[in-house]
Design an enzyme around this catalytic site. Structure first.
Site, mmCIF file in Angstrom:
data_model
loop_
_atom_site.group_PDB
_atom_site.id
_atom_site.type_symbol
_atom_site.label_atom_id
_atom_site.label_comp_id
_atom_site.label_asym_id
_atom_site.label_seq_id
_atom_site.Cartn_x
_atom_site.Cartn_y
_atom_site.Cartn_z
ATOM 1 N N HIS A 491 5.315 4.445 5.378
ATOM 2 C CA HIS A 491 4.826 3.364 6.246
ATOM 3 C C HIS A 491 3.371 3.020 5.920
ATOM 4 C CE1 HIS A 491 4.724 1.176 10.203
ATOM 5 N NE2 HIS A 491 3.431 1.419 10.052
ATOM 6 N N GLU A 492 2.525 4.035 5.908
ATOM 7 C CA GLU A 492 1.108 3.772 5.655
ATOM 8 C C GLU A 492 0.881 3.281 4.228
ATOM 9 O OE1 GLU A 492 -0.696 3.505 8.107
ATOM 10 O OE2 GLU A 492 0.628 4.529 9.509
ATOM 11 N N HIS A 495 1.327 -0.400 4.119
ATOM 12 C CA HIS A 495 0.078 -1.079 4.504
ATOM 13 C C HIS A 495 -0.900 -1.089 3.327
ATOM 14 C CE1 HIS A 495 0.686 -1.891 8.705
ATOM 15 N NE2 HIS A 495 0.827 -0.623 9.045
ATOM 16 N N HIS A 498 -0.121 -3.640 0.703
ATOM 17 C CA HIS A 498 -0.472 -4.974 1.202
ATOM 18 C C HIS A 498 -1.955 -5.244 0.970
ATOM 19 C CE1 HIS A 498 0.217 -8.024 4.737
ATOM 20 N NE2 HIS A 498 0.111 -8.617 3.573
#
Length: 714
Positions: A491-492, A495, A498
């Site tokens: 998940h991180e 980020h 991105h």
């Protein structure tokens, strides 16, 4: 290895609180001087744009120095860094307010926007940055009368201080709790769980010795191993999931859900109560005042003015509709664990029982235990597999450059990210393990955005911090992750990608900057899918002793259990999101009693399991009282819909399809906030988002939950 100067890496060995304070103060002075020197109106449109670019350049030093203060206050909190952070906070907040209300600066942006020919000829990223800046000016009170601007500035300053205090209280309440345990309390605990408690015991001894609460002789007389339960997440979950002692689970649950409330007797180093109640109601009241100054009825309307979702009822309808879909599955989830509890003599299932019996059901129904599969996920193997996955998807390579970089803690690793042609893309730090003085949870901090200023001959590449609180290495053994921790890492890293893969060089819309808050979780939740797919798991798993990937029987069990308890977990997230939206949509803003009443009202409507009356979850809800999710917590579910729909294209075309990966990189990851998130999604998917994939991925699209072992994500 020589690291590129465009990374502008930090020498953490010399980055002391005193040095950072001087840097922040100097940066503020430089920025204030620039604002002071701006004339009332620009000479022409080109000059106006040049002033805007110059102002961005001036702000780099402040963004960097203040970003480091905030970062270290989260990951290495101690008396010195906390005092430095809190002393600087009012000045930084006041500067931000001044920028938002600075008429000569605003006039520059107005001049550009009011010249349609000039504005329409700008590059997309620059035009988007100016459009968002105009919106920010309006929401900063630039059009308010002078007396109202002063009131707005005071509100902003108070909110910054209150949020910091809220965060401090939660950290202190978490770190101050320690419950020594006798051996007979540990029945049912796993070997790794016992090791965590023993490690916490050694840390507690050191703390007692340092504080002088016990003399050395008494400390030396304590048993070895000395077991201590704490509220740090790895330790807390180890007890709540495996400890047979129901009274112990209840005691720890009570301590966790009453942190920073009227039931918490801890105090800070000044002897002050850690109760967040007063801060919570003051934060809500100030947010309401701020919203109404700007012409909104309530803070929820203000929050949604910058998001994909446009209205409170739109968000509420989305959440309640999803709750309707999830409730049948949630009731089946509850029936499963209630039956298991009854078989073990517990007929009054309580919240401190649910995790414990859920684990037993999982083991019975799927022959799956988190502890059984933990040895298959050594952190180094998971990280290597994660890097291999993104290389296949996006053609990028990750190089460990820790030996050439300065870090803030020995556990921290630094990596460089290279494109397919070996061009340096950026760099990132991993700080993955729980420790004292570190804020709980996991997050990505976009420390330094991609930026280029041709006139100043200045370029910086993106750098970010990715932080977790995973189970650390214990007794000389490598860190072994649960699959939940693996998902958090993916998940991180979503980020992080991105932030890092952006091709935008206007900092305000590069990477995650400028992305609507309810879409910013799209790349992160999207990345989790590869940790749920058989082909992805094959790359990230390898037994700590044999190196063998997760065996077929355990893989099938893990994938079959993907949606285990999905219904209850979804209702829990909806409960938090509705509570957040409702307290921010109320007028007048609720006091503490009203906050608790609103939460109970949502629970009565959504929850299928009673919550104890002393539960004070809201007092620790940092996302909305100390983070950026106020009237925006729904974003997790909103973005989950987007991510599920986006991943469905990979399901159709192949999860490692490089062409599809390039399309996602080009339409979502590379463009950052330079286009509206809705446009980015539709450019990738070829249509608007639908909820179908989310319902399917959550297991809500059929009458009975699917427990058939399969190697495909469903």
């Amino acid at each position: 290895m020589t690291l590129a100067s465009e990374l502008h890496l930090v020498d953490f060995a010399t980055t002391t609180p005193a040095a950072l304070s001087e840097q922040v103060t100097a940066a503020l002075t430089e920025a204030q001087t620039f604002l002071d020197a701006l004339s009332a109106a620009p000479a022409d449109t080109e000059t106006a744009l040049a002033d805007i670019v110059d102002f961005e350049q001036v702000n780099l030093a402040l963004d960097r120095s203040w970003g480091l203060v905030s970062h270290l206050n989260s990951v290495m909190s101690d008396k010195d860094i906390r005092e430095a952070h809190h002393a600087l906070l009012p000045e930084v907040a006041a500067y931000g307010t001044r920028v938002g209300q600075h008429q000569p600066l605003f006039a520059r942006y107005q001049a550009v926007v009011n010249d349609p020919d000039f504005f329409n000829a700008l590059p997309t990223d620059r035009a988007r940055a100016i459009t968002l800046a105009m919106q920010s000016f309006e929401l900063s009170g630039v059009a308010l009368p002078k007396d109202k601007q002063a009131q707005f500035a005071e509100i902003q300053s108070k909110l910054a201080a209150l949020s910091a205090k809220f965060s401090d209280n939660i950290l202190d309440a978490t770190q101050d709790y320690a419950l020594p345990l006798a051996e007979d309390k540990l029945a049912g605990m796993t070997e790794s769980g016992r090791a965590l408690l023993a490690e916490a015991g050694e840390q507690h001894k050191a703390k007692l010795r340092e504080s002088g609460e016990m003399n050395d002789a008494d400390i030396d007389a304590l048993p070895t191993p000395y077991y201590v339960a704490t509220l740090n997440i790895p330790s807390y979950l180890a007890v709540m999931t495996y400890a047979d002692d129901r009274d112990l689970r209840q005691a720890l649950y009570h301590a966790y859900v009453t942190r920073a409330s009227e039931f918490d007797t801890h105090t800070n180093d000044k002897g002050e109560s850690l109760n967040n109640a007063d801060s919570m109601q003051e934060i809500l009241a100030l947010r309401e005042q701020k919203a109404q100054l700007l012409g909104f009825d309530n803070y929820a309307e203000l929050s949604l003015s910058t998001k994909m979702a446009e209205r409170v009822d739109e968000v509420s309808d989305f959440l309640t509709s999803l709750a309707t879909e999830a409730t049948p599955a949630a009731k089946k989830d509850l029936a499963q664990i209630s039956q298991c509890a009854a078989e073990h003599g517990v007929t009054d299932l309580q919240p401190w029982d649910s995790g414990y019996f859920a684990e037993k059901v999982k083991q019975q129904a799927f022959s799956l235990s988190q502890e059984e599969i933990r040895p298959y996920f050594p952190v180094s193997t998971v990280i290597d597999g994660l890097f291999a996955i993104v290389q296949r998807l996006y053609g990028i390579r990750v190089i460990d450059a820790t030996d050439s970089a300065s870090v803030w803690h020995p556990d921290v690793r630094f990596y460089q990210l290279l494109d397919a042609d070996d061009t340096l893309v950026g760099g990132f730090y991993f700080d993955l393990f729980a420790r004292s003085g570190k804020r709980g949870g996991a997050w990505m901090n976009g420390f330094q955005a991609r930026y280029h200023n041709q006139a100043a001959d200045y370029t910086q590449l993106p750098v970010c911090f990715m932080v977790g609180n995973f189970t650390p290495a214990i007794d000389g053994k490598p860190s072994l992750l649960t699959h939940d921790e693996v998902l958090t890492l993916f998940h991180e890293f979503g980020h992080g990608l991105h932030h890092l893969l952006t091709q935008v060089t206007v900092g305000d819309v590069a990477g995650v900057n400028g992305v609507e808050w309810d879409a910013v979780e799209l790349p992160s939740q999207f990345m989790e899918n590869w940790a749920w797919h058989a082909d992805g798991i094959a790359l990230i798993s390898g037994h700590i002793d044999s190196g063998e990937p997760l065996p077929t029987d355990k893989l099938d069990a893990l994938l079959a259990a993907k949606n285990f308890q999905s219904g209850m977990q979804t209702l829990r997230q909806i409960e938090f999101a509705l509570f957040d939206m409702r307290i921010h949509a109320q007028t007048p803003a609720p006091d503490y009693r009203g906050i608790l009443a609103t939460l109970q009202g949502v629970r009565n409507e959504i929850a299928i399991m009673d919550t104890p009356s002393d539960n004070r979850f809201a007092n620790g809800f940092s996302h909305i009282f100390a983070g950026g999710y106020a009237a925006g917590y729904y974003s997790y579910k909103w973005a989950e819909l987007l991510s599920a729909d986006a991943f469905s294209r990979f399901e159709e075309e192949g999860i490692f399809n490089a062409v599809t990966g390039k399309a996602f990189r080009d339409t979502v990851l590379s463009v950052g906030g330079s286009l509206p998130a809705k446009t980015n999604f539709e450019n990738f998917r070829g249509r608007s988002a639908t909820i179908d994939a989310l319902l399917r991925h959550s297991g809500f699209d059929s009458a009975e939950p699917d427990t058939t072992p399969t190697a495909e994500v469903v």
